[in-house]
Structure formats: structure tokens, C-alpha cells
Design an enzyme around this catalytic site. Sequence first.
Site, PDB file in Angstrom:
ATOM      1  N   ASN A   1     -12.902  -3.207   2.819  1.00 31.33           N
ATOM      2  CA  ASN A   1     -13.791  -2.065   3.004  1.00 31.33           C
ATOM      3  C   ASN A   1     -14.812  -2.032   1.865  1.00 31.33           C
ATOM      4  O   ASN A   1     -14.435  -2.039   0.693  1.00 31.33           O
ATOM      5  CB  ASN A   1     -12.985  -0.758   3.005  1.00 31.33           C
ATOM      6  CG  ASN A   1     -12.027  -0.668   4.175  1.00 31.33           C
ATOM      7  OD1 ASN A   1     -12.350  -1.092   5.281  1.00 31.33           O
ATOM      8  ND2 ASN A   1     -10.843  -0.123   3.944  1.00 31.33           N
TER       9      ASN A   1
ATOM     10  N   VAL B   1     -11.203   2.842  -3.606  1.00 31.53           N
ATOM     11  CA  VAL B   1     -10.903   2.308  -4.946  1.00 31.53           C
ATOM     12  C   VAL B   1     -11.930   1.218  -5.272  1.00 31.53           C
ATOM     13  O   VAL B   1     -12.008   0.204  -4.554  1.00 31.53           O
ATOM     14  CB  VAL B   1      -9.469   1.726  -5.012  1.00 31.53           C
ATOM     15  CG1 VAL B   1      -9.187   1.178  -6.412  1.00 31.53           C
ATOM     16  CG2 VAL B   1      -8.433   2.792  -4.641  1.00 31.53           C
TER      17      VAL B   1
ATOM     18  N   HIS C   1     -10.359  -5.315  -2.977  1.00 29.95           N
ATOM     19  CA  HIS C   1      -9.003  -5.557  -2.500  1.00 29.95           C
ATOM     20  C   HIS C   1      -9.055  -5.949  -1.030  1.00 29.95           C
ATOM     21  O   HIS C   1      -9.868  -5.448  -0.264  1.00 29.95           O
ATOM     22  CB  HIS C   1      -8.106  -4.325  -2.696  1.00 29.95           C
ATOM     23  CG  HIS C   1      -8.723  -3.043  -2.254  1.00 29.95           C
ATOM     24  ND1 HIS C   1      -9.687  -2.396  -3.000  1.00 29.95           N
ATOM     25  CD2 HIS C   1      -8.541  -2.296  -1.148  1.00 29.95           C
ATOM     26  CE1 HIS C   1     -10.063  -1.298  -2.369  1.00 29.95           C
ATOM     27  NE2 HIS C   1      -9.383  -1.213  -1.227  1.00 29.95           N
TER      28      HIS C   1
ATOM     29  N   HIS D   1      -6.918  -5.828   2.386  1.00 25.95           N
ATOM     30  CA  HIS D   1      -5.767  -5.238   3.072  1.00 25.95           C
ATOM     31  C   HIS D   1      -5.174  -6.312   3.985  1.00 25.95           C
ATOM     32  O   HIS D   1      -5.898  -6.903   4.792  1.00 25.95           O
ATOM     33  CB  HIS D   1      -6.179  -4.060   3.960  1.00 25.95           C
ATOM     34  CG  HIS D   1      -6.752  -2.885   3.232  1.00 25.95           C
ATOM     35  ND1 HIS D   1      -6.041  -1.736   2.979  1.00 25.95           N
ATOM     36  CD2 HIS D   1      -7.991  -2.664   2.720  1.00 25.95           C
ATOM     37  CE1 HIS D   1      -6.799  -0.862   2.350  1.00 25.95           C
ATOM     38  NE2 HIS D   1      -8.001  -1.398   2.182  1.00 25.95           N
TER      39      HIS D   1
ATOM     40  N   ASP E   1       0.853  -1.192   0.000  1.00 28.06           N
ATOM     41  CA  ASP E   1       0.000   0.000   0.000  1.00 28.06           C
ATOM     42  C   ASP E   1       0.887   1.240   0.000  1.00 28.06           C
ATOM     43  O   ASP E   1       1.894   1.312   0.718  1.00 28.06           O
ATOM     44  CB  ASP E   1      -0.917   0.005   1.229  1.00 28.06           C
ATOM     45  CG  ASP E   1      -2.069   0.972   1.089  1.00 28.06           C
ATOM     46  OD1 ASP E   1      -3.220   0.504   1.007  1.00 28.06           O
ATOM     47  OD2 ASP E   1      -1.818   2.202   1.051  1.00 28.06           O
TER      48      ASP E   1
END
Length: 114
Positions: A87, A96, A100, A102, A28
Site C-alpha cells: 500500500n 505505517v 512493507h 503484506h 500482522d
Amino acid sequence: MTLFERIIAREIPADIVYEDADTLAFRDITPQAPIHILIVPKRVIPRVGEALPDDQAQLGALLLTAGAVARQLGICTTSQGFRLVINHGKDAGETVPHLHVHLLAGRPLSWPPG
Ligand code: AMP
């Protein structure tokens, strides 16, 4: 094209730590922990709540890649460990629109999260 598709296509540079046929993992750009990796599917799913039954293999691949990355980084232990976060939407902090995961590690992570 999403930002992460551009990283997958190597149009935008990223610190890639793992790649296979279905997923890419990279650091990230604004890390929230000493280790902060994003794991993305190469075929775009906008967000987890919009995933369809046809996305089952891609969704499974994300978690398998998370485990592979954790083993690769030496944090796949019960004493150290790591956290996975997805998220969905504004209140959760999604920025975004390309699913994805994290992967956060390298410091104690408080619970419940903020
Ligand atoms: P989220 O807020 O869950 O949608 O996560 C998006 C993440 O993408 C954030 O943690 C950003 O710091 C990260 N990010 C944005 N641009 C880049 C980039 N060019 N390379 C790596 N990570 C990025």
C-alpha cells in the site's frame, strides 16, 4: 524511529516468523486472512514510490523473503497460494511509513481487491 524499526530493534514485541540480514517478517497484529505476514526491510524505505536505484537490493530481498516465508509456511503451492500487497499512500490504506509487503493466505482472496 518507525513502528517497524522498533519491532526490528525488539523494543516492541512481534510474532517473528523469519529474519535475515536485510529483512524481517512478522505476523500482522490485525490479520485480514488466516495467514497475514508483514515483510519489512531493515533499512527504512518510506514507501515503494519513493524507492531509489540504491534500494534495488533491498527491494529484491523483500520478494525473496516473501517466497521463503511462503515455502516455510507450506503455502507456496499453485493449489493454495498467497497474495502480496504493498500500500502506497492514503487511498491505498497505508498507515505505517516504512515499506512493507503484506503476505495474505489461508482463504480464497477475491479479485479485484476492494
Ligand atoms: P499498511 O496499512 O499497509 O500501512 O499496513 C500496516 C499494517 O501494520 C496493518 O495491517 C496493521 O495491522 C499492522 N500493524 C500495526 N501495528 C502492528 C504491530 N505492532 N505489530 C504487527 N503489525 C502491526
